[in-house]
Design a protein around this motif. Structure first.
Motif, PDB file in Angstrom:
ATOM      1  N   LEU A 272       5.398  10.766   7.343  1.00 60.12           N
ATOM      2  CA  LEU A 272       5.117   9.503   6.668  1.00 60.12           C
ATOM      3  C   LEU A 272       6.265   8.491   6.740  1.00 60.12           C
ATOM      4  O   LEU A 272       6.049   7.298   6.514  1.00 60.12           O
ATOM      5  CB  LEU A 272       4.773   9.768   5.194  1.00 60.12           C
ATOM      6  N   PRO A 333       1.021   3.312   1.569  1.00 61.51           N
ATOM      7  CA  PRO A 333       1.965   4.079   2.409  1.00 61.51           C
ATOM      8  C   PRO A 333       2.902   3.234   3.252  1.00 61.51           C
ATOM      9  O   PRO A 333       3.816   3.774   3.875  1.00 61.51           O
ATOM     10  CB  PRO A 333       1.025   4.901   3.302  1.00 61.51           C
ATOM     11  N   LEU A 339       8.477   4.922  -0.769  1.00 63.41           N
ATOM     12  CA  LEU A 339       7.895   6.260  -0.636  1.00 63.41           C
ATOM     13  C   LEU A 339       8.988   7.326  -0.582  1.00 63.41           C
ATOM     14  O   LEU A 339       8.855   8.395  -1.194  1.00 63.41           O
ATOM     15  CB  LEU A 339       7.018   6.321   0.615  1.00 63.41           C
ATOM     16  N   PHE A 433      -0.674  11.035   2.512  1.00 61.10           N
ATOM     17  CA  PHE A 433      -0.278  10.080   1.483  1.00 61.10           C
ATOM     18  C   PHE A 433      -1.090  10.282   0.197  1.00 61.10           C
ATOM     19  O   PHE A 433      -0.526  10.257  -0.900  1.00 61.10           O
ATOM     20  CB  PHE A 433      -0.458   8.645   1.990  1.00 61.10           C
TER      21      PHE A 433
END
Length: 469
Positions: A272, A333, A339, A433
């Motif tokens: 990610l 995301p 994040l 996510f």
């Protein structure tokens, strides 16, 4: 005779050495074993699930078994807490080494890889349980005063802070396990150091009950009369206490959440967070922070623990987890730096909260001792019964997440995901996510519902519940 300040500090230091040793190896084991078997050994999904099922059954069974043995056995290596740690330490360190050295050059789906995973998980958890149950019992039995228990927590968190740094140094030395030889050498050094730490506890940390001949004599006489009927009766007395039931429901989800983060944070961050934003060196520091910062948080919260008690602090953290995960879900995301901070912050909050759970369990042990007028506390049985219901979450978390990820072709995309078909990769990253955000939201809601009715809230203001002698 009451424990002096010097006495509790000496005991706290000796007690914390087992925490140092176990933190060194537990952090590495939980953080790396899933990626090792999935990505390097290429275990099949079926064998991975089979190993986790066997592990889940053994994990649930061995805790009450060892708890019963340590509370009721006549053999000193089981009956005495410090001897359980002393004799269990070398086997615990050896069991830690089992996953890191493949039994042969594995091909994809090799059946022997599944066998190695089963043996590694069961042997490691068996020795972890034997040693750490004795240590948990020491926490409840060294002292009944909240102030002394906070002293134990303080020393414990310092030891855990040092021990958890093994993930940081291992990541830097082995390039997050890319250099397997460096990883194996580091694991060997950590195993020897961990053994030395636990050996020190075994030689120097003795429960107050082991100093009192009458209590020990009563314990041995009671043990000789115990049958399986008595074991089930004692277990029934423990599990029918309302506060214990509320605690194990809350703790089940905490163990699930912690296993989820420990096993998959490395995988989620790799997918990610683009490598051009956070290079491997920075990610290693990020992973290390996820294990080091919880201890710093607990150490900085000592005054709050004295003033507010653990109940309000734990409940507040659940609300904080719910709020932060909801904000992350709304942001989406594409905010990669946010994040990254969320992944670390979530792991810090979950790990720090889990570090406080010996306090409510010790209070439950004290309440059980008074309610049933026992001659000695059933410390290991309470901790073991708690583990009977909560440890299966350690297996359920990786099984559930791997199943979900493989629905989005993770098994095919895990190796060369940077060069994979973009549409498939986007679906996989979307699933990751949502797992990262929805898992803490759902868990926090369930934990708030379970923890709110818990009624032992004022132990931080109480005097000792029974006389220390």
């Amino acid at each position: 005779m009451k424990l002096t300040s010097l006495g509790i500090r000496q005991k706290a230091f000796a007690y914390s050495m087992t925490t140092l040793g176990s933190s060194l190896i537990n952090s590495l084991f939980s953080f790396y074993y899933v990626k090792l078997f999935l990505n390097r050994y290429r275990i099949s999904e079926g064998m991975f699930h089979q190993a986790q099922i066997v592990f889940m059954l053994w994990n649930a069974f061995n805790d009450p078994l060892f708890g019963y043995l340590q509370d009721n056995a006549k053999v000193p290596c089981c009956a005495k807490r410090h001897l359980s740690i002393l004799y269990g330490a070398p086997f615990y360190a050896i069991a830690f080494l089992l996953p890191w050295f493949p039994w042969r050059d594995y091909q994809e789906g090799d059946w022997l890889c599944g066998v190695q995973l089963v043996i590694a998980l069961c042997a490691y958890d068996g020795m972890l349980t034997f040693v750490l149950l004795a240590q948990c019992a020491l926490f409840a039995e060294i002292s009944t005063k909240h102030e002394n228990r906070l002293q134990l927590i303080k020393y414990n968190q310092v030891a855990s802070l040092v021990g958890s740094s093994s993930v940081l140094f291992c990541g830097l030395i082995s390039d997050n396990m890319e250099n397997i030889f460096n990883f194996q050498v580091f694991a060997l050094c950590v195993a020897m150091l961990a053994f030395g730490c636990m050996y020190y506890t075994g030689m120097n940390c003795v429960s107050q009950y082991e100093h009192v001949e009458k209590l020990e004599k009563d314990k041995m006489e009671d043990a000789s009369n115990l049958s399986w009927t008595s074991v089930f009766y004692l277990t029934k007395q423990i599990v029918t206490q309302k506060n214990f039931l509320l605690f194990i429901v809350m703790n089940f989800f905490q163990v699930f959440h912690l296993a989820f983060l420990n096993n998959f944070m490395l995988i989620f961050a790799d997918h990610l967070i683009p490598p051009y934003l956070l290079p491997a060196f920075v990610k290693s520091i990020m992973y290390g922070a996820g294990f080091i910062c919880p201890q710093l948080l607990i150490l900085s919260s000592q005054s709050l623990l004295r003033k507010l008690g653990y109940y309000k602090i734990i409940l507040s953290v659940f609300y904080a987890e719910l709020l932060s995960a909801t904000v992350m879900l709304v942001l989406g995301p594409s905010h990669h730096y946010v994040l990254s901070m969320f992944l670390v912050a979530n792991m810090v909050m979950v790990s720090a909260t889990f570090s406080l759970f010996n306090l409510p369990l010790a209070d439950i042990i004290d309440a059980d001792l008074l309610n049933y007028k026992r001659s000695f506390p059933l410390s290991s049985m309470v901790f073991g019964t708690n583990a009977l219901f909560t440890k299966p979450a350690q297996s359920l978390a990786p099984m559930l997440v791997v199943t979900i990820l493989n629905q989005f072709d993770y098994e095919k995309l895990k190796d060369n995901f940077t060069h994979s078909e973009q549409s498939a990769l986007q679906d996989l990253h979307g699933a990751m996510f949502y797992l990262v955000c929805l898992t803490p939201i759902c868990i926090a809601v369930l934990q708030i519902l379970a923890w709110t009715p818990y009624s032992i809230r004022d132990s931080h203001t109480d005097v000792a519940k029974y006389i220390e002698s």
